[in-house]
Design an enzyme around this catalytic site. Structure first.
Site, PDB file in Angstrom:
ATOM      1  N   GLU A 168     -26.203 -41.486 -42.424  1.00  0.00           N
ATOM      2  CA  GLU A 168     -25.890 -42.841 -41.640  1.00  0.00           C
ATOM      3  C   GLU A 168     -25.990 -43.909 -42.451  1.00  0.00           C
ATOM      4  O   GLU A 168     -25.210 -44.696 -42.520  1.00  0.00           O
ATOM      5  CB  GLU A 168     -26.837 -42.782 -40.515  1.00  0.00           C
ATOM      6  CG  GLU A 168     -26.725 -41.665 -39.631  1.00  0.00           C
ATOM      7  CD  GLU A 168     -27.694 -40.544 -40.025  1.00  0.00           C
ATOM      8  OE1 GLU A 168     -27.988 -39.794 -39.204  1.00  0.00           O
ATOM      9  OE2 GLU A 168     -27.940 -40.234 -41.183  1.00  0.00           O
TER      10      GLU A 168
ATOM     11  N   GLU B 101     -29.208 -35.842 -51.962  1.00  0.00           N
ATOM     12  CA  GLU B 101     -30.574 -35.237 -51.859  1.00  0.00           C
ATOM     13  C   GLU B 101     -30.922 -35.682 -53.463  1.00  0.00           C
ATOM     14  O   GLU B 101     -29.891 -35.938 -54.200  1.00  0.00           O
ATOM     15  CB  GLU B 101     -30.651 -33.871 -51.739  1.00  0.00           C
ATOM     16  CG  GLU B 101     -30.739 -33.387 -50.204  1.00  0.00           C
ATOM     17  CD  GLU B 101     -30.796 -31.924 -49.981  1.00  0.00           C
ATOM     18  OE1 GLU B 101     -30.978 -31.731 -48.938  1.00  0.00           O
ATOM     19  OE2 GLU B 101     -30.992 -31.002 -50.939  1.00  0.00           O
TER      20      GLU B 101
ATOM     21  N   ASN C   4     -25.337 -37.074 -46.588  1.00  0.00           N
ATOM     22  CA  ASN C   4     -26.470 -36.951 -47.255  1.00  0.00           C
ATOM     23  C   ASN C   4     -26.788 -36.723 -48.737  1.00  0.00           C
ATOM     24  O   ASN C   4     -25.854 -35.940 -49.080  1.00  0.00           O
ATOM     25  CB  ASN C   4     -27.511 -36.126 -46.464  1.00  0.00           C
ATOM     26  CG  ASN C   4     -26.848 -34.809 -46.348  1.00  0.00           C
ATOM     27  OD1 ASN C   4     -26.070 -34.445 -46.194  1.00  0.00           O
ATOM     28  ND2 ASN C   4     -28.082 -33.768 -46.543  1.00  0.00           N
TER      29      ASN C   4
END
Length: 130
Positions: free
Chosen positions: A52, A41, A39
């Protein structure tokens, strides 16, 4: 290296300075190659990218378009399922019976499939014209 080990390893590279919730994902392409994602951010929520989606993007960038296995890991009390958007992305590139392992850094694990994560999925059959 197992798919879950690959996801665990790459999770450390996640960019999560705001939530501090690092997620790692790995997908295995039809060729057997493992593609990883984290991930990422952004201070302008919700402009980040899911782990994913990053793994799928790496697979596509390498020229593959079918995944045959998925693993996702996070430091949480229970295994973290993919968000709705990522479920649809996984369904775009993997069949319903593709195994998905969801895990925590402490060892809790949930084994499921893409079809179980996204029943009644929207797919190419809905695009066919009569």
């Amino acid at each position: 290296m197992s798919l879950l080990e690959a996801a665990r390893e790459v999770r450390e590279n996640a960019y999560a300075p705001y939530s501090r919730f690092k997620v790692g994902a790995a997908v295995r392409g039809r060729s057997g190659t493992i593609y990883k994602g984290v991930n990422v951010e952004n201070v302008a929520y919700p402009e980040g990218t899911c782990a994913e989606a990053g793994a799928i993007a790496a697979m596509i960038a390498a020229g593959e378009t079918e995944l045959i296995e998925v693993a996702v890991i996070a430091d949480s009390p229970a295994p973290v399922p993919p968000c709705g958007g990522c479920r649809q992305k996984l369904a775009e590139f993997g069949r319903s019976d593709v195994p998905v392992t969801l895990a925590t850094t402490e060892g809790a694990r949930l084994d499921t499939t893409i079809g179980e994560l996204l029943p009644g999925r929207f797919d190419v059959s809905h695009m066919d014209k009569c």
